[in-house]
Design a protein around this motif. Structure first.
Motif, PDB file in Angstrom:
ATOM      1  N   THR A  84       0.822  -1.213   0.000  1.00  0.00           N
ATOM      2  CA  THR A  84       0.000   0.000   0.000  1.00  0.00           C
ATOM      3  C   THR A  84       0.853   1.259   0.000  1.00  0.00           C
ATOM      4  N   ASP A  85       2.051   1.184   0.541  1.00  0.00           N
ATOM      5  CA  ASP A  85       2.957   2.325   0.608  1.00  0.00           C
ATOM      6  C   ASP A  85       3.485   2.657  -0.789  1.00  0.00           C
ATOM      7  N   ALA A  86       3.473   3.927  -1.145  1.00  0.00           N
ATOM      8  CA  ALA A  86       3.849   4.344  -2.496  1.00  0.00           C
ATOM      9  C   ALA A  86       5.298   3.993  -2.815  1.00  0.00           C
ATOM     10  N   ALA A  87       6.193   4.205  -1.857  1.00  0.00           N
ATOM     11  CA  ALA A  87       7.605   3.896  -2.101  1.00  0.00           C
ATOM     12  C   ALA A  87       7.808   2.391  -2.287  1.00  0.00           C
ATOM     13  N   ALA A  88       7.143   1.593  -1.469  1.00  0.00           N
ATOM     14  CA  ALA A  88       7.256   0.140  -1.581  1.00  0.00           C
ATOM     15  C   ALA A  88       6.681  -0.339  -2.913  1.00  0.00           C
TER      16      ALA A  88
END
Length: 294
Positions: A84-88
């Motif tokens: 869900t995290d944009a960087a991930a």
């Protein structure tokens, strides 16, 4: 030699010409050791894993495989697309693009996609599946441009939380069919699909989109680590010959990979594992087509 035994020998030779060792089956071997083992055993193809590939080096691996005359049936693995995290999410997409390039460099058109489970702390299964679809949409044209298919692997429901939110072949096809067949296809792994009452109909539906056919058995009782619950063909409950015939009827004529995660198999002498693997492959996967001597 009688005509029956001659026909059996011809079928066996043809069947063995499609046999592939997935590297995980001989987990203790490095990539060079696995390649040498295949050559000794007369196994013509290998399914390569990225971690040992990175340890050895991509260019060296391609040269090694070419010198040995081995086909690369698949590269495992891409995927893990549910963050869900944009960087991930960006990191996962970048890693998958690298995996696609590696598959192309190795000369295989099949990148096995283990799509990923629920992010830590999440219970949003619907959202995770939606993020997989979004990521595949972003990656598919990139893969197609490089002659690589994203091979979605549906996984048994016991792995939905931590490894694969696509739990049936039907779900995998629902996603794959949104894209050209030269971009997105499916993996049929007996371990993951054997239980599904719809499996035969879904395999027929998958005609033209079967990128890989993997075999290993479902053994009981399950070990404490269910990831290591794959058995050698014939040690468990799967009717391989039936599934092989259905896959064959769907038009698949590619390699048949033996992929086994099992602590006892990994602890055994790898050369002996390959000898047993060849015999069980003929005895179980091609049962009814030939008479197999021990």
């Amino acid at each position: 030699m009688t005509s029956a035994s001659s026909a059996s020998s011809t079928i066996a030779a043809s069947a063995l010409g499609r046999l592939s060792l997935n590297q995980k089956t001989t987990n203790a071997w490095t990539l060079p050791e696995a390649v040498e083992g295949c050559v000794r055993a007369g196994i013509p193809a290998i399914g390569v894993w990225r971690e040992p590939l990175h340890e050895f080096g991509l260019a060296k691996a391609r040269a090694l495989l070419d010198d040995a005359g081995l086909r690369v049936s698949s590269l495992c693995r891409g995927g893990f697309l549910t963050a869900t995290d944009a960087a991930a999410r960006r990191a996962a997409l970048d890693d998958n693009r690298a995996a696609i390039d590696e598959a192309a460099a190795l000369g295989t058109d099949t990148l096995v996609m283990v799509v990923g489970g629920l992010p830590e702390g999440s219970r949003d299964l619907i959202g995770a599946r939606a993020r997989v679809a979004e990521a595949i949409a972003e990656l598919a044209p990139f893969a197609g441009d490089r002659g690589v298919r994203l091979a979605l692997e549906p996984m048994h429901p016991i792995f939905a939380a931590d490894r694969g939110v696509l739990s049936t072949l039907g779900q995998a096809l629902d996603l794959a069919e949104q894209f050209p067949s030269d971009q997105v296809a499916v993996v049929i792994d007996t371990f993951h699909v054997w239980w599904d009452p719809e499996v035969e109909a879904q395999i027929a539906r998958a005609a033209g989109r079967i990128a890989a056919f993997q075999v290993c058995d479902w053994i009981t009782p399950l070990p404490a680590d269910t990831l290591l619950s794959r058995g050698m063909m014939g040690d468990g409950h799967i009717d391989f010959a039936r599934l092989r015939r259905v896959v064959q009827d769907a038009g698949y004529v590619g390699d048949v990979e033996v992929e086994i995660f099992n602590a006892d198999v990994w602890a055994a002498d790898p050369d002996q594992v390959l000898r047993q693997m060849k015999h069980r492959y003929l005895e179980c996967v091609w049962d009814g087509e030939m008479q197999v001597s021990p």
